[in-house]
Motif scaffolding. Structure first.
Motif, mmCIF file in Angstrom:
data_model
loop_
_atom_site.group_PDB
_atom_site.id
_atom_site.type_symbol
_atom_site.label_atom_id
_atom_site.label_comp_id
_atom_site.label_asym_id
_atom_site.label_seq_id
_atom_site.Cartn_x
_atom_site.Cartn_y
_atom_site.Cartn_z
ATOM 1 N N PRO A 24 0.809 -1.226 0.000
ATOM 2 C CA PRO A 24 0.000 0.000 0.000
ATOM 3 C C PRO A 24 0.837 1.270 0.000
ATOM 4 C CG PRO A 24 0.057 -0.959 2.187
ATOM 5 C CD PRO A 24 0.767 -1.930 1.274
ATOM 6 N N ASP A 25 0.264 2.323 -0.611
ATOM 7 C CA ASP A 25 0.922 3.629 -0.595
ATOM 8 C C ASP A 25 0.343 4.541 0.488
ATOM 9 O OD1 ASP A 25 -1.514 4.591 -1.598
ATOM 10 O OD2 ASP A 25 -0.723 4.940 -3.616
ATOM 11 N N TYR A 26 -0.695 4.126 1.171
ATOM 12 C CA TYR A 26 -1.349 4.870 2.249
ATOM 13 C C TYR A 26 -1.895 6.214 1.781
ATOM 14 C CZ TYR A 26 0.524 1.213 5.164
ATOM 15 O OH TYR A 26 0.824 -0.009 5.697
ATOM 16 N N VAL A 27 -2.161 6.316 0.501
ATOM 17 C CA VAL A 27 -2.843 7.466 -0.084
ATOM 18 C C VAL A 27 -4.066 6.954 -0.838
ATOM 19 C CG1 VAL A 27 -2.680 9.404 -1.690
ATOM 20 C CG2 VAL A 27 -0.731 8.826 -0.235
ATOM 21 N N ASP A 28 -3.834 6.023 -1.761
ATOM 22 C CA ASP A 28 -4.912 5.442 -2.550
ATOM 23 C C ASP A 28 -5.090 3.949 -2.312
ATOM 24 O OD1 ASP A 28 -5.587 7.850 -4.022
ATOM 25 O OD2 ASP A 28 -3.671 7.574 -5.051
ATOM 26 N N THR A 29 -4.063 3.305 -1.800
ATOM 27 C CA THR A 29 -4.144 1.874 -1.515
ATOM 28 C C THR A 29 -3.759 1.624 -0.066
ATOM 29 O OG1 THR A 29 -1.873 1.516 -2.291
ATOM 30 C CG2 THR A 29 -3.642 1.218 -3.906
ATOM 31 N N TRP A 30 -4.353 0.560 0.498
ATOM 32 C CA TRP A 30 -4.241 0.306 1.929
ATOM 33 C C TRP A 30 -4.113 -1.180 2.184
ATOM 34 C CZ3 TRP A 30 -4.215 4.866 4.493
ATOM 35 C CH2 TRP A 30 -4.703 5.967 3.786
#
Length: 185
Positions: free
Chosen positions: A43-49
């Motif tokens: 995850p990028d913790y902006v759009d993916t988690w």
């Protein structure tokens, strides 16, 4: 999320003090079944988690402080998509995991319809995460013509940087930002 437990307790205390000032109180929560690329092993913790809010799991349940408030209306969102805004959810007061057909059958039970059916014109928004769900819900509320306030001290962002960006976007959209967790309306 850092600050999540403290924010849940502060929201609880605020609602207890001010419940009579509101005609309607509604929760929103992630209730992901198959949200597509929203969940990621990297995850990028902006759009993916990482996997979160998985329907039917303990992680998807309301925080105990919020559940203790015995709120009657619950909007569940993101069954088959990311769905950051509460306006993308459907009212579902069950803890069961619905089928896609059941989710589709609930499609008319939206937050906008619930608010309009109750004559609500002004909304106050609080919660997790200020940088994502709170922001998107507030932007949608404002776009739909509701006078919208976000209690910044009853919300917490994913990161300080994303929180500041969200506050800028909310200000630019005309959302009123207030602090008042300790106040009585």
């Amino acid at each position: 999320m850092d600050g999540g437990n403290a924010v849940a307790q502060a929201i609880h205390d605020f609602v207890v003090r001010n419940r009579d000032c509101y005609d309607l109180i509604v929760t929103t929560q992630d209730w992901h079944i198959e949200p597509g690329r929203h969940w990621s092993e990297d995850p990028d913790y902006v759009d993916t988690w990482p996997v979160h809010g998985k329907a039917g799991s303990a992680n998807a349940q309301l925080h105990a402080c919020i559940k203790d408030l015995n709120i009657d209306h619950h909007m569940k969102k993101g069954q088959y998509s990311a769905a950051y805004s509460g306006f993308e959810g459907v009212e579902d007061n069950s803890d069961a995991v619905p089928t896609r057909e059941e989710v589709d059958a609930m499609a008319s039970r939206t937050l906008e319809r619930l608010l309009r059916d109750h004559g609500v014109t002004d909304v106050d928004i609080v919660g997790i995460a200020l940088s994502h769900c709170v922001k998107d819900t507030a932007l949608d509320a404002q776009r739909l013509g509701f006078a919208t306030r976000v209690y910044t001290d009853l919300s917490v962002p994913v990161s300080p940087e994303l929180g500041e960006l969200a506050l800028d976007q909310l200000r630019d959209a005309g959302v009123i930002l207030v602090e008042g967790a300790d106040s009585t309306l």
